[in-house]
Enzyme design. Structure first.
Site, PDB file in Angstrom:
ATOM      1  N   HIS A 175      -7.812   5.969  11.494  1.00  0.00           N
ATOM      2  CA  HIS A 175      -7.296   4.672  11.059  1.00  0.00           C
ATOM      3  C   HIS A 175      -5.764   4.613  11.054  1.00  0.00           C
ATOM      4  O   HIS A 175      -5.168   3.647  11.544  1.00  0.00           O
ATOM      5  CB  HIS A 175      -7.863   4.381   9.662  1.00  0.00           C
ATOM      6  CG  HIS A 175      -7.445   3.080   9.069  1.00  0.00           C
ATOM      7  ND1 HIS A 175      -7.942   1.883   9.501  1.00  0.00           N
ATOM      8  CD2 HIS A 175      -6.571   2.793   8.072  1.00  0.00           C
ATOM      9  CE1 HIS A 175      -7.404   0.906   8.794  1.00  0.00           C
ATOM     10  NE2 HIS A 175      -6.562   1.430   7.920  1.00  0.00           N
ATOM     11  N   ARG A 215      10.022  12.308   2.899  1.00  0.00           N
ATOM     12  CA  ARG A 215      10.697  11.287   3.696  1.00  0.00           C
ATOM     13  C   ARG A 215      11.084  10.036   2.895  1.00  0.00           C
ATOM     14  O   ARG A 215      11.736   9.152   3.418  1.00  0.00           O
ATOM     15  CB  ARG A 215       9.815  10.898   4.884  1.00  0.00           C
ATOM     16  CG  ARG A 215       9.747  12.005   5.918  1.00  0.00           C
ATOM     17  CD  ARG A 215       8.581  11.833   6.876  1.00  0.00           C
ATOM     18  NE  ARG A 215       8.580  12.848   7.905  1.00  0.00           N
ATOM     19  CZ  ARG A 215       8.195  14.110   7.745  1.00  0.00           C
ATOM     20  NH1 ARG A 215       7.787  14.524   6.561  1.00  0.00           N
ATOM     21  NH2 ARG A 215       8.221  14.971   8.748  1.00  0.00           N
ATOM     22  N   VAL A 226       2.274   5.031   5.846  1.00  0.00           N
ATOM     23  CA  VAL A 226       0.888   5.244   6.262  1.00  0.00           C
ATOM     24  C   VAL A 226       0.646   6.749   6.243  1.00  0.00           C
ATOM     25  O   VAL A 226       1.346   7.507   6.918  1.00  0.00           O
ATOM     26  CB  VAL A 226       0.628   4.681   7.678  1.00  0.00           C
ATOM     27  CG1 VAL A 226      -0.813   4.932   8.094  1.00  0.00           C
ATOM     28  CG2 VAL A 226       0.955   3.200   7.734  1.00  0.00           C
ATOM     29  N   PHE A 256       0.863  -1.180   0.000  1.00  0.00           N
ATOM     30  CA  PHE A 256       0.000   0.000   0.000  1.00  0.00           C
ATOM     31  C   PHE A 256       0.903   1.235   0.000  1.00  0.00           C
ATOM     32  O   PHE A 256       1.864   1.294   0.756  1.00  0.00           O
ATOM     33  CB  PHE A 256      -0.924  -0.004   1.229  1.00  0.00           C
ATOM     34  CG  PHE A 256      -2.111   0.887   1.088  1.00  0.00           C
ATOM     35  CD1 PHE A 256      -3.228   0.461   0.381  1.00  0.00           C
ATOM     36  CD2 PHE A 256      -2.108   2.155   1.638  1.00  0.00           C
ATOM     37  CE1 PHE A 256      -4.337   1.282   0.249  1.00  0.00           C
ATOM     38  CE2 PHE A 256      -3.211   2.988   1.512  1.00  0.00           C
ATOM     39  CZ  PHE A 256      -4.329   2.551   0.814  1.00  0.00           C
ATOM     40  N   ALA A 273      -8.922  11.069   6.704  1.00  0.00           N
ATOM     41  CA  ALA A 273      -9.955  11.788   7.445  1.00  0.00           C
ATOM     42  C   ALA A 273     -10.393  11.065   8.715  1.00  0.00           C
ATOM     43  O   ALA A 273     -11.093  11.636   9.547  1.00  0.00           O
ATOM     44  CB  ALA A 273     -11.173  12.014   6.546  1.00  0.00           C
TER      45      ALA A 273
END
Length: 159
Positions: free
Chosen positions: A93, A132, A86, A27, A90
């Protein structure tokens, strides 16, 4: 301070002869692939060989600890790197994922005795993730590799 102790242990940044397992979350793969490039480049620049690096891809950052645990169980790596991204959305999570992954990776390190280089970017924005993963804030994959190299050498010295 270093001169006032009877024995001092420090890791070096020499990757020659070390074996690395790298787990990557798919992801946000665009960013994670940059982290992986930075990690491999750092290992090789510090004397490591591509043949001593094994990579596993998992669906996302939440699955990183499971793959890291499986790599640790193999007992063939001097260090493991966990690379993922990650980005806060909104909902809360991202915070839950970041906290659980961080705790799980720390636990695996303590239980296995194999250092895990922490290369999980926890960004509030896409811009922070870009910074990063190889631009003006450096490459956190490279940083994780440096920490893993140093810790793997420290473990060897302490043994």
């Amino acid at each position: 301070m270093k001169n006032n102790v009877s024995k001092l242990f420090e890791g070096t940044l020499e990757a020659a002869g070390l074996r690395f397992g790298i787990v990557c979350g798919r992801f946000n793969e665009f960013f994670v692939s940059k982290l992986l490039e930075g990690a491999i480049d750092t290992i090789v620049r510090h004397g490591g060989k591509n043949n001593d690096i094994e990579v596993a891809w998992v669906p996302g950052s939440y699955e990183l600890p499971f793959a890291a645990q499986k790599f640790a169980e193999l007992k063939r790596f001097d260090a493991i790197l966990a690379l993922g991204v990650v980005i806060q959305g909104a909902t809360p999570h991202a915070g839950y994922i970041n906290a659980e992954v961080s705790k799980a990776l720390a636990q695996i390190t303590l239980e296995s005795g194999i250092p895990i280089g922490y290369g999980l970017i926890t960004a509030d924005t896409i811009e922070q993730a870009i910074e990063r993963s190889g631009t003006k804030a450096g490459n956190k994959g490279a940083d994780a590799a440096l920490a893993a190299i140093e810790m793997a050498n420290l473990v060897k010295k302490i043994k």
